[in-house]
Design a protein around this motif. Sequence first.
Motif, short mmCIF file in Angstrom:
data_model
loop_
_atom_site.label_atom_id
_atom_site.label_comp_id
_atom_site.label_asym_id
_atom_site.label_seq_id
_atom_site.Cartn_x
_atom_site.Cartn_y
_atom_site.Cartn_z
N PRO A 179 0.82 -1.23 0.00
CA PRO A 179 0.00 0.00 0.00
C PRO A 179 0.84 1.27 0.00
O PRO A 179 0.52 2.23 -0.69
N LEU A 180 1.92 1.28 0.74
CA LEU A 180 2.79 2.46 0.78
C LEU A 180 3.46 2.70 -0.57
O LEU A 180 3.55 3.84 -1.04
N ILE A 181 3.89 1.63 -1.23
CA ILE A 181 4.52 1.75 -2.55
C ILE A 181 3.51 2.25 -3.57
O ILE A 181 3.83 3.13 -4.39
N ILE A 182 2.28 1.75 -3.52
CA ILE A 182 1.24 2.18 -4.47
C ILE A 182 0.91 3.65 -4.25
O ILE A 182 0.78 4.42 -5.21
N ILE A 183 0.78 4.08 -3.01
CA ILE A 183 0.49 5.49 -2.71
C ILE A 183 1.63 6.38 -3.21
O ILE A 183 1.40 7.41 -3.82
N GLN A 184 2.86 5.97 -2.97
CA GLN A 184 4.01 6.77 -3.40
C GLN A 184 4.07 6.88 -4.91
O GLN A 184 4.29 7.97 -5.45
N LEU A 185 3.89 5.77 -5.63
CA LEU A 185 3.92 5.82 -7.09
C LEU A 185 2.78 6.65 -7.66
O LEU A 185 2.96 7.42 -8.60
N PHE B 32 0.97 11.53 -10.35
CA PHE B 32 0.08 12.69 -10.36
C PHE B 32 0.86 14.00 -10.31
O PHE B 32 0.55 14.95 -11.03
N SER B 33 1.90 14.04 -9.49
CA SER B 33 2.70 15.26 -9.37
C SER B 33 3.45 15.56 -10.67
O SER B 33 3.53 16.72 -11.08
N ILE B 34 3.97 14.54 -11.34
CA ILE B 34 4.65 14.76 -12.62
C ILE B 34 3.65 15.24 -13.66
O ILE B 34 3.94 16.13 -14.45
N TYR B 35 2.44 14.69 -13.65
CA TYR B 35 1.40 15.15 -14.57
C TYR B 35 1.08 16.62 -14.31
O TYR B 35 0.99 17.42 -15.24
N ARG B 36 0.90 17.00 -13.04
CA ARG B 36 0.60 18.40 -12.70
C ARG B 36 1.79 19.30 -13.05
O ARG B 36 1.60 20.44 -13.44
N LEU B 37 3.00 18.80 -12.92
CA LEU B 37 4.19 19.57 -13.26
C LEU B 37 4.19 19.92 -14.74
O LEU B 37 4.59 21.02 -15.13
N THR B 38 3.72 19.02 -15.59
CA THR B 38 3.69 19.29 -17.02
C THR B 38 2.59 20.27 -17.39
O THR B 38 2.67 20.93 -18.42
N LYS B 39 1.53 20.36 -16.59
CA LYS B 39 0.37 21.19 -16.92
C LYS B 39 0.39 22.57 -16.26
O LYS B 39 -0.15 23.52 -16.81
N ILE C 222 10.55 15.70 -7.02
CA ILE C 222 9.41 14.77 -7.03
C ILE C 222 9.90 13.33 -7.11
O ILE C 222 9.43 12.46 -6.39
N VAL C 223 10.85 13.06 -7.97
CA VAL C 223 11.31 11.67 -8.19
C VAL C 223 12.15 11.17 -7.02
O VAL C 223 11.98 10.04 -6.56
N LEU C 224 13.04 12.01 -6.51
CA LEU C 224 13.95 11.55 -5.46
C LEU C 224 13.44 11.82 -4.05
O LEU C 224 14.01 11.31 -3.09
N GLY C 225 12.39 12.59 -3.93
CA GLY C 225 11.89 12.98 -2.61
C GLY C 225 10.96 12.00 -1.96
O GLY C 225 10.37 12.30 -0.93
N GLU C 226 10.80 10.82 -2.56
CA GLU C 226 9.90 9.79 -2.05
C GLU C 226 8.51 10.38 -1.82
O GLU C 226 7.96 10.95 -2.73
N ILE C 227 7.95 10.31 -0.64
CA ILE C 227 6.59 10.82 -0.44
C ILE C 227 6.60 12.33 -0.20
O ILE C 227 5.69 13.04 -0.65
N LEU C 228 7.61 12.85 0.44
CA LEU C 228 7.65 14.28 0.76
C LEU C 228 7.85 15.16 -0.47
O LEU C 228 7.31 16.25 -0.54
N GLY C 229 8.62 14.73 -1.44
CA GLY C 229 8.89 15.53 -2.63
C GLY C 229 7.63 15.91 -3.38
O GLY C 229 7.39 17.10 -3.64
N PRO C 230 6.79 14.94 -3.76
CA PRO C 230 5.53 15.30 -4.42
C PRO C 230 4.62 16.16 -3.56
O PRO C 230 3.97 17.07 -4.07
N LEU C 231 4.57 15.89 -2.27
CA LEU C 231 3.71 16.71 -1.40
C LEU C 231 4.21 18.15 -1.34
O LEU C 231 3.40 19.08 -1.39
N ILE C 232 5.51 18.35 -1.24
CA ILE C 232 6.06 19.71 -1.21
C ILE C 232 5.74 20.43 -2.52
O ILE C 232 5.35 21.60 -2.52
#
Length: 68
Positions: free
Chosen positions: A16-22, A27-34, A49-59
Motif C-alpha cells: 500500500p505504501l509503494i502504491i500510494i508513493q507511485l 500525479f505530481s509529474i502530470y501536474r508539473l507538465t500542466k 518529485i522523483v527523489l523525494g519519495e513521499i515528501l517531494g511530491p507533497l512539497i
Amino acid sequence: MFDNLNISEIIRLFAPLIIIQLGLMIFSIYRLTKDEVRFLPKWTWLIIIVLGEILGPLIFLIIGREKE
C-alpha cells in the motif's frame, strides 16, 4: 524486526505504501507538465518529485505550483 517474514510477506506489507508513493509521484509529474511553477525551475521540481519519495511530491503540490 522482519526476521520471521519472507520476502513476499515484506512486499505485501509495504505494497500500500509503494502504491500510494507511485500514484502521488505520477500525479505530481502530470501536474508539473500542466501547471506553472513557483520558486524553482521545472527540472528541479522533477528531481525533487522523483527523489523525494513521499515528501517531494507533497512539497511540490503544496508550495511548488502557481495558484490561479
